[in-house]
Motif scaffolding. Structure first.
Motif, PDB file in Angstrom:
ATOM      1  N   UNK A  77      36.080  45.219  39.111  1.00 23.94           N
ATOM      2  CA  UNK A  77      37.423  45.795  39.197  1.00 23.94           C
ATOM      3  C   UNK A  77      38.443  45.045  38.350  1.00 23.94           C
ATOM      4  N   UNK A  78      39.649  44.985  38.861  1.00 25.37           N
ATOM      5  CA  UNK A  78      40.771  44.392  38.131  1.00 25.37           C
ATOM      6  C   UNK A  78      40.535  42.941  37.738  1.00 25.37           C
ATOM      7  N   UNK A  79      39.688  42.269  38.500  1.00 27.76           N
ATOM      8  CA  UNK A  79      39.465  40.841  38.261  1.00 27.76           C
ATOM      9  C   UNK A  79      38.621  40.573  37.010  1.00 27.76           C
ATOM     10  N   UNK A  80      38.210  41.657  36.347  1.00 28.02           N
ATOM     11  CA  UNK A  80      37.293  41.465  35.221  1.00 28.02           C
ATOM     12  C   UNK A  80      37.989  40.739  34.063  1.00 28.02           C
ATOM     13  N   UNK A  81      37.197  39.885  33.402  1.00 24.53           N
ATOM     14  CA  UNK A  81      37.739  39.104  32.284  1.00 24.53           C
ATOM     15  C   UNK A  81      37.162  39.559  30.938  1.00 24.53           C
ATOM     16  N   UNK A  82      36.196  40.473  30.975  1.00 25.95           N
ATOM     17  CA  UNK A  82      35.550  40.987  29.752  1.00 25.95           C
ATOM     18  C   UNK A  82      35.420  42.493  29.920  1.00 25.95           C
ATOM     19  N   UNK A  83      35.719  43.227  28.857  1.00 25.57           N
ATOM     20  CA  UNK A  83      35.711  44.686  28.932  1.00 25.57           C
ATOM     21  C   UNK A  83      34.377  45.270  29.360  1.00 25.57           C
ATOM     22  N   UNK A  84      33.289  44.558  29.089  1.00 24.71           N
ATOM     23  CA  UNK A  84      31.966  45.095  29.423  1.00 24.71           C
ATOM     24  C   UNK A  84      31.297  44.279  30.534  1.00 24.71           C
TER      25      UNK A  84
END
Ligand SMILES: C[S@@+](CC[C@H](N)C(=O)[O-])C[C@H]1O[C@@H](n2cnc3c(N)ncnc32)[C@H](O)[C@@H]1O
Length: 239
Positions: free
Chosen positions: A157-164
């Motif tokens: 979710x929002x916590x992602x640090x990389x688009x993939x």
């Protein structure tokens, strides 16, 4: 205690290197599991600057690139080590063609339970290519032997640090089911280091490559968070 090595490289590190060059530094027959997530359209973008795979010529470039990776996979993997490669509907065909001569191949669907973009059908899945060169009779821990071909995991979710970025739970379940404690897991396209995080949490060793130093920095921060005991579980397995 000295650092554990795999050939010339340290285990449990992500190297900033092109993955084919990096894999050339690994010894023959040394890796127990490959779990990787290449940029699905990268070879085409590199060749033509296109953002999408448009035609058969594009696919053949994807296939040529996958075959170049496969040369190193076949050298560094133990003969019956399983491989898992994230892909989409287009890239799957190139990967499948590159690995047609391996004994066991299957397609796994990652159902995200969340509708994305697309016309006329809106996409809610990605694919994972599975293959094993020799046999499916490899060592596995924890008896996770009856996976369905459709896996349900929420995307990060929002916590992602990389688009993939892939869900840790999904990657962990594959690693747990298809390797043993202390085994060596290779991810040659590490991104934000999800494979490294899952390997570390499961007491496996990892080695990986990533071109982008910002992503390596993010991956290292995620690994340090585990050491501090504050690993963030980004995604949950849909029961
Ligand atoms: C799809 S992302 C991986 C995402 C990862 N699974 C995660 O959860 O964060 C692919 C990564 O491969 C990297 N990459 C692209 N070409 C590469 C190469 N030739 N060697 C190593 N890494 C590469 C990109 O910078 C990108 O971060």
């Amino acid at each position: 205690m000295g650092k554990e090595m795999i050939g010339e490289l340290e285990l449990n590190r992500i190297y900033q290197r092109d993955c084919i060059e990096g894999m050339r530094m690994l010894p023959d027959n040394s890796v127990d599991l490959l779990l990787t997530d290449p940029p699905y359209t990268m070879p085409t973008i590199t060749a033509f600057g296109r953002k999408k795979v448009r035609n058969v010529a594009d696919l053949s470039i994807q296939e040529t690139y996958m075959k170049a990776l496969k040369v190193e996979f076949e050298r560094v993997l133990k003969p019956n080590s399983p491989i898992f490669i994230f892909c989409d509907d287009n890239y799957y065909t190139s990967i499948f063609r590159a690995f047609y001569d391996w004994n066991h191949t299957q397609m796994i669907v990652w159902d995200k339970n969340k509708i994305g973009m697309g016309k006329p059908f809106r996409k809610r899945h990605e694919l994972i290519f599975y293959a094993n060169r020799e046999s499916i009779d490899y060592h596995r821990s924890e008896g996770l032997t009856h996976y369905p071909t459709v896996l349900n995991y929420k995307p990060v979710g929002q916590e992602r640090v990389h688009g993939a970025q892939k869900p840790v739970d999904l990657v962990s379940d594959i690693i747990r089911g298809f390797s043993m404690n202390g085994d060596i897991v290779l991810d040659c396209f590490m991104g934000s280091g999800t494979t490294a995080v899952a390997s570390k949490e499961l007491a496996r060793n990892f080695v990986g490559f990533e071109l982008n130093s910002d992503f390596i920095e993010l991956a290292n921060q995620r690994l340090e968070a585990i050491e501090r005991g504050s690993s963030l579980k980004e995604a949950s397995h849909d029961e």
